[in-house]
Scaffold this active site. Sequence first.
Site, PDB file in Angstrom:
ATOM      1  CB  THR A  30      14.021 -19.125   0.345  1.00  0.00           C
ATOM      2  OG1 THR A  30      14.732 -18.543  -0.736  1.00  0.00           O
ATOM      3  CG2 THR A  30      14.404 -20.585   0.487  1.00  0.00           C
ATOM      4  CB  SER A  73      21.682 -21.918  -3.525  1.00  0.00           C
ATOM      5  OG  SER A  73      20.707 -21.939  -2.512  1.00  0.00           O
TER       6      SER A  73
HETATM    7  N1  GLY Z   1      17.766 -17.624  -3.581  1.00  0.00           N
HETATM    8  C1  GLY Z   1      18.271 -17.830  -2.281  1.00  0.00           C
HETATM    9  C2  GLY Z   1      19.281 -18.902  -2.240  1.00  0.00           C
HETATM   10  O1  GLY Z   1      19.242 -19.805  -3.050  1.00  0.00           O
HETATM   11  O2  GLY Z   1      20.146 -18.869  -1.410  1.00  0.00           O
END
Ligand code: GLY
Length: 563
Positions: A373, A444
Amino acid sequence: MIRSRLIFLLVFISLLGCAERDLKERGLVTDQAMVVSAHPLASAVGSSILRQGGNAIDAAIAVQFALAVVYPDAGNIGGGGFLVLRQQDGTLDALDYREKAPAAAHRNMYLNEEGEVIDGLSYKGHLAAGVPGTVDGMVQAHEKYGSMPWDKLVQPAIELAAKGFPLTSKEARKLNEQRADFITYNTKRPEFILQDHWREGDTLRLQHLAHTLERIRDKGRVGFYEGPTADLLVAEMKRGRGIITKADLASYRAVWRKPVTGQVGNYRIISMPPPSSGGIALIQLLTISEKYPLQDWGWNTVGSAHFMIEAERRVYADRAKHLGDPDFYDVPVEDLLDTAYISSRIKGLSLDKAADSDEISAGVPAPPESPNTTHYSIIDAQGNAVSVTTTLNSSFGSKVLVAGAGFLLNNEMDDFSVKPGFPNSYGLVGGEANAIRPGKRMLSSMTPTILEKDGELFMVVGSMGGSTIITTVYQIILNVTKHGFSMQGAINAGRFHHQWKPDWVLSEWGALGAGTGLELWLKGHRIAPKDGGIGRAAGILVLPNGKLEGGADPRGDDAAAGF
Ligand code: GLY
């Protein structure tokens, strides 16, 4: 038992004596405007847009597309993200461009006939991908708040992809590490493996991606969700037995949401609401922290670290039970943010002894792969602030590149609870609130955040790092507000992380100084070192004289740019 205690002791010994990063270092200071992102070229693109008179949303769009080229391990057009906006007049907004489960998804899609989770199915390959949200998100952000022409915002990314750009040593290493997976999970040889060993300074050109970006530049959302790009994506799905269809793409829409806010002392925390757990968890953590003398205890001392771990244990337990997509599940946002409720969560918190997160199996303390991310923070010359966290989920997402279109697909389906109580790739567990449903967004941890102090813009901050995002942002905010660190120092500072289950404290090397680790262990905490760092953050602090200080994370190639 004796053996495992000895292992922990060895871990402690290795944690002792690690150098503290410079907590007082000043980042780039500018007079008017700033962008901080994971890559110097993306920050330069954003800064150039701001110099041309673009606003923070214009710059955010340009940075998002530039990152999709120069930072392909997390920058994306095949993933999604969250954007939090505070306009110069204090007006707030939040954009949810999180991916969605395809219409053919169902709650048991990653289980075998015995109801057991099929290893890796939600994590790698075509079936791991949710319907991408980034392009619609950017289009909607532009329609509502953009001031420059759309094509001017996409063009810098096209040029980077078509002309190529030099790889940093970190990017070259990551491409080499992923080579085997790129070969395994792709139906056609992707551009990334044309060369078999990348080195620092090698030029990466992404011609297919450049053409896809041209379609997006010329046709907006239609350039991605319909026509040749959609054809290529659906053909890729068919070859790899994925389930995203043309109808899934055509029906995808990003959603504007009301940010969650919480007043903690002089600070107002503005962050992302569900389907992120980040905003709620962050406000809970900071509210709890206000009740204890963290400032007097000092940075990462045994007192403050023990307390923070115990607070994190309780907040992540709430996350697992209550949080999911609000369009499908009634998330009790107001109850979770109620100060009386938050206070009740720390009843019985002992300052002497670690609590026990029930039914913990020993488990693997660290995620199997570096969580990914990426986050970028922007303040424009008018004082508008944008905080964006965007993701493919893990590094290079599902590892699947859409052949002929040149972009990577996310593996965000793994952020659903694929089976109640079964840990995902971050070791996070979940229940009904985050079960898979067609068209639903997966929970998330992304925590794009903006802080006001006494009503004025004070900080823009966020991080990468899967489940460690929330605790990373929490620690950075405490580092500034309680311990008086600069923005850069707060980001440099070593980090630790606890998430209820598994019942481990992950710690960066050197984050817990000599003695602290040992004392925490004596209180009953199980600590494991985390190689590769925890989180990678990007922050901007408004200094008392009105100038801006950037905090670019030394754990990556991150860079601040501005004027
Ligand atoms: N894919 C990592 C999050 O959205 O926390």
